[in-house]
Structures are given as C-alpha cells and as structure tokens.
Design a protein around this motif. Structure first.
Motif, PDB file in Angstrom:
ATOM      1  N   ASP A  77       0.749  -1.227  -0.062  1.00  0.00           N
ATOM      2  CA  ASP A  77       0.015  -0.091  -0.145  1.00  0.00           C
ATOM      3  C   ASP A  77       0.943   1.159   0.175  1.00  0.00           C
ATOM      4  N   VAL A  78       0.504   2.248  -0.932  1.00  0.00           N
ATOM      5  CA  VAL A  78       1.349   3.505  -1.071  1.00  0.00           C
ATOM      6  C   VAL A  78       0.398   4.729  -0.823  1.00  0.00           C
ATOM      7  N   ALA A  79       0.864   5.531  -0.052  1.00  0.00           N
ATOM      8  CA  ALA A  79       0.448   6.851  -0.104  1.00  0.00           C
ATOM      9  C   ALA A  79       1.552   8.082   0.192  1.00  0.00           C
ATOM     10  N   MET A  80       1.130   9.160  -0.425  1.00  0.00           N
ATOM     11  CA  MET A  80       1.940  10.334  -0.618  1.00  0.00           C
ATOM     12  C   MET A  80       0.973  11.460  -0.344  1.00  0.00           C
ATOM     13  N   VAL A  81       1.515  12.684   0.435  1.00  0.00           N
ATOM     14  CA  VAL A  81       0.989  13.959   0.394  1.00  0.00           C
ATOM     15  C   VAL A  81       1.856  14.915  -0.079  1.00  0.00           C
ATOM     16  N   SER A  82       1.553  16.068  -0.664  1.00  0.00           N
ATOM     17  CA  SER A  82       2.234  16.947  -1.298  1.00  0.00           C
ATOM     18  C   SER A  82       1.554  18.498  -1.225  1.00  0.00           C
ATOM     19  N   TYR A  83       2.314  19.438  -0.963  1.00  0.00           N
ATOM     20  CA  TYR A  83       1.801  20.734  -0.950  1.00  0.00           C
ATOM     21  C   TYR A  83       2.753  21.820  -1.747  1.00  0.00           C
ATOM     22  N   ARG A  84       2.131  23.024  -2.013  1.00  0.00           N
ATOM     23  CA  ARG A  84       3.112  23.906  -2.527  1.00  0.00           C
ATOM     24  C   ARG A  84       3.898  24.942  -1.566  1.00  0.00           C
ATOM     25  N   GLU A  85       4.957  25.209  -1.756  1.00  0.00           N
ATOM     26  CA  GLU A  85       5.637  25.952  -0.678  1.00  0.00           C
ATOM     27  C   GLU A  85       6.708  26.941  -1.637  1.00  0.00           C
ATOM     28  N   GLY A 143       6.587  28.344  -4.170  1.00  0.00           N
ATOM     29  CA  GLY A 143       6.400  27.918  -5.759  1.00  0.00           C
ATOM     30  C   GLY A 143       7.146  26.603  -5.907  1.00  0.00           C
ATOM     31  N   LYS A 144       7.252  25.874  -5.126  1.00  0.00           N
ATOM     32  CA  LYS A 144       7.986  24.607  -5.420  1.00  0.00           C
ATOM     33  C   LYS A 144       6.829  23.352  -4.787  1.00  0.00           C
ATOM     34  N   ILE A 145       6.808  22.308  -5.299  1.00  0.00           N
ATOM     35  CA  ILE A 145       5.963  20.946  -4.895  1.00  0.00           C
ATOM     36  C   ILE A 145       7.042  20.202  -4.007  1.00  0.00           C
ATOM     37  N   LYS A 146       6.286  20.277  -2.643  1.00  0.00           N
ATOM     38  CA  LYS A 146       7.037  19.319  -1.747  1.00  0.00           C
ATOM     39  C   LYS A 146       6.163  18.398  -1.487  1.00  0.00           C
ATOM     40  N   LYS A 147       6.982  16.905  -1.728  1.00  0.00           N
ATOM     41  CA  LYS A 147       6.317  15.707  -1.522  1.00  0.00           C
ATOM     42  C   LYS A 147       6.811  14.722  -0.226  1.00  0.00           C
ATOM     43  N   TYR A 148       5.685  14.423   0.674  1.00  0.00           N
ATOM     44  CA  TYR A 148       6.242  13.458   1.632  1.00  0.00           C
ATOM     45  C   TYR A 148       5.506  12.092   1.717  1.00  0.00           C
TER      46      TYR A 148
END
Length: 460
Positions: free
Chosen positions: A97-105, A107-112
């Motif tokens: 099972d895979v999950a990821m969240v991302s947000y913009r900070e 001007g860049k996309i950060k992924k976790y």
C-alpha cells in the motif's frame, strides 16, 4: 434448644468453606508451579509466530496454523480434538500500500511519503492510484458540516484516540467505529478515498490496520490507516494553512469465501459430561506482523491450560472445551459457527472465557454473569490475589464467545491484562513474538486456568 444448635452448625459450615478454599488454593498453586516451570507456552508462541507467521482468514498461514493447533492439542493428549468447519471471508491485500501527500511552498512542490496500511476488506484504488485534494475532518459531525466540500476529495480523518481515557479499550470502543464506517460515510458525499488516523496511542509510526465495511448504496472507495508520526505532520501542515494533495494506491480485493476451521479440543467431564465450559482465543490474525499479542497470546494460553490440566492429572466434572476460533478479525464466522452449532445440538453451556487482550501482566477479570452468582465469585477473589488479579469487573466477555450469550444466554468472562501497551501493537507490523514477555504470558494462563477450575468445581 434450637438457638444453641445454630452456632455449632454455622461453625461447621464455615469450617467446610475454609477447607475448600485451602484445597483450592493448594491446587491453584500447583497449576501455577506447573505453568511457571514449563516453557511450552513460549515455545508454542514462537512456533506460531516465527514458523507460521500471520494468519489472515483465507491465507496459507490460516491453513498451517489450523493443522499445527490440531496436532498440538493431540500432543497434549486431549480426550478429543477436531476441526469445526466454517466458511470464512478471503480478502487479499494484493501488494504494498502506497500513499503520499504534497503541498506547494515558495513556488515549489514538496512531497512526503506516508506510512500506511489499507484497511481490511477494503478494495484497491486501481493500478494508477488516486490523486485528489485533501479535506481534513475531526469527526463525523465535522464531515456532515463540510459535506458540500467532500466531492472529489480524499478525506483525512484526524480523529483523536481518547488520550484522557485511562483504559485504552474505552478509547477503542469509542473510536474504532470510524474505521468500520469511514469509506461509505465519505463516499456518500462523493469522496474518492480516505486517510484515517491509526487507532493507537503509540509514539512510533507503524500504521494499524483493521476491518472496514462498505454500504452497497455507495461507491467502494480505497481507505488506508496512517502512522501517527505522519498524522502529526499532516495535522501541522493543515494548521499552517497548506492545501494538501494526496495520492493513494492500494490493491485489495475480496475473493470468494473459503473453508476455515475452529480448532477444538475437549477434556470430558466425569460427572456432567453434557455441561460445557469453553475457554479460547482466536487463531487468525491480520496479514501484518506476526499476530503475537493479537491473538497468539490467547491461543497459547488456551493450549497451556489444557497441557497443565493433563500434566496435573486433573479430571474435570464438566466437559471443558478449548476453542481456537477462526476469522475473528474480519468476519466473526468462527464464533458464530460455534454458537450456532451448540444451539442446534441443544447443548448446555455453563460458562465461556476468552483471552483476546494481549499477553500482558494480569490485572482484571471481567464477568457477565447472573447477579446471584457474584456471591460465589466474591468468595474466590482472594485466591487470585497472589497471581496479580486485583480487580473484577461486572462486565466481560469477548467477540468470539459473544454469540454464545446471544443464542444460549451463556455467562461470559474476559481475561483483562494490563491494557496500556496493547494498542501500540494492535493490527500492526510490530505485533511480533519479541513483544511478548514470557512471565506475563504464563501468569495470564495461570489465572485463566484457576477460573476454569473453580467454575468447573462449583458451577455458577
């Protein structure tokens, strides 16, 4: 003249009760010595967890564990040992099972990347997974308040686990309902997936799976449990006003039901063979970790009571059944089958005791019994004090023996060890053999055996 006879008669009665208590104390001490001087319980737990491993209904582990349990009962010379067949669900996780969240900070996309486990019985996302904005809710009331925002979102349930409740099982009873209902409650308003805070107080990041269910009126969307450290990060980002986007990829699917078995052993009663006392735990586990506390501990404690009784040459008055139930985790098919067959045969079930709260230090025995039986139980309490049982609850039982109470009005008991660490391991990868302490495990078996012995001798 009669008034002068009363005192000697009372003295005789009290002397008789005192003698019985002394005899009972001596025999329970023999049980304790037998169990504490043997490593069989720990060796059996090692084999169940390390050689067989997890035992989800429908898996090869289920089949191997059933065969092992039957042979183990026979090895300890049960008067009778057999399978009781039932159909069980057959859910497959189907991969990682895979999950990821991302947000913009800035001007860049950060992924976790999140540490997640799909909820049991949930269906997969499809090979491409699902990507959608995240909507955070704190409760079902909060979901209702935000229902117009749900469509097309992945709903993140940031639900607390009752930190202020002293007994973690109260937290579980209060909040585990979310795990069962979140996919359909969310899909009702158009959600495409669910992230759920794991049902745990732990400080690690292991996600905790568990059964969910679908309402056929709504789409069957994927749902995953999230590790608590990752939950904390998501909560922090949400509080900072960051708009999260999530990706979920799961592979779960339901296969046709398959054949499973309750594994049952008996010691035949010498005086009342048609009266039954049941003691047991559930043989299945989730497909992560090794199912050591949930419920390998209850399994080997049940086996250990049989072994100790046979080693001591104990001949019960009533027939004692040692039952390792199938499919407690995602269907309760074994417990239902056991009670239904007992009802169909018009069996008399005097009492049932379950161990399904881990292999921790003894604390409490909970009993759901007639009020008139408590006078008898009160006279037993002092016998348990040397073995760490210091409290008794006027409610108790377990999921697998619950159907006996429903169908046959059977009095129930639940062995309740210290609960503070249980949900650190519950349904998670760290529920392994090494997490179980041998002394705590054995003390649980001693107390269970003592209660079965007293109910067998005196009834309820």
């Amino acid at each position: 003249m009669r008034k002068y006879v009363i005192l000697p008669l009372l003295l005789i009665v009290f002397a008789g009760k005192a003698q019985d208590l002394t005899e009972d104390s001596v025999f329970i001490k023999r049980i304790s010595t037998e169990i504490l001087s043997s490593n069989d319980a720990y060796d059996n737990l090692w084999y169940l967890t390390k050689k067989i491993g997890h035992r989800l209904a429908g898996s090869q582990g289920m089949v191997k564990s059933e065969l092992w349990a039957l042979e183990t009962f026979k090895k300890y010379q049960a008067d009778n040992a057999y399978f009781q067949q039932c159909l069980v669900p057959n859910w497959k996780r189907g991969g990682k099972d895979v999950a990821m969240v991302s947000y913009r900070e800035n001007g860049k996309i950060k992924k976790y990347t999140l540490n997640v486990l799909a909820l049991g019985n949930s269906l997969g996302s499809g090979p491409k997974g699902i990507t959608a904005p995240v909507l955070v809710v704190k409760s079902f009331d909060d979901l209702e308040a935000k229902k117009d925002q749900v469509k097309g979102k992945i709903v993140f349930y940031d639900i607390p686990f009752g930190d202020t409740l002293v007994n973690p099982f109260e937290s579980y009873r209060t909040y585990a309902g979310y795990r069962g209902a979140v996919p359909s409650r969310s899909a009702k308003y158009g959600a495409v997936g669910v992230l759920l805070r794991s049902m745990s107080h732990s400080t690690d990041n292991f996600p905790h799976t568990g059964a969910t269910r679908y309402n056929d009126s709504f789409p069957k969307i994927p749902a995953v449990a999230v590790g608590l450290r990752d939950v904390a990060k998501m909560s922090e980002w949400n509080a900072q006003g960051k708009q999260l986007t999530a990706f979920i990829k799961t592979n779960g699917k339901m296969m046709p039901d398959t054949i499973g078995n309750n594994v049952i052993a008996e010691l035949k009663g010498s005086e009342f063979p048609d009266e039954y006392i049941t003691v047991g735990g559930h043989l299945d586990s989730w497909d992560v970790g090794e199912g050591a506390h949930d419920d390998g501990a209850g399994v080997v404690q049940t086996i250990e009571i049989l072994r100790a009784f046979k080693a001591l040459g104990y001949e019960p008055k009533r027939t004692i059944r040692f039952v390792l139930f199938a499919n407690e985790e995602n269907g309760l098919r074994g417990g239902n089958k056991y009670a239904e067959e007992a009802k169909a045969k018009n069996e008399k079930h005097l009492f049932a005791l379950e161990s399904d709260a881990g292999g921790f230090t003894p604390r409490t025995i909970g009993l759901t019994i007639p009020e008139t039986a408590w006078t008898k139980v009160e006279s037993w309490k002092q016998l348990f004090v040397p073995y760490n049982i210091t409290s008794w609850d006027k409610s108790g039982g377990g999921a697998d023996i619950g159907p006996l109470a429903r169908l046959l009005k059977t009095p129930l008991g639940g062995y309740e060890p210290d609960s503070q660490r249980y949900f650190d391991h519950h349904h998670a990868d760290n529920d392994v053999f090494e997490a179980v302490n041998i002394r705590e495990l054995k003390l649980g078996a001693i107390n269970m055996a003592a209660l079965i012995y007293l109910v067998d001798k005196y009834g309820l």
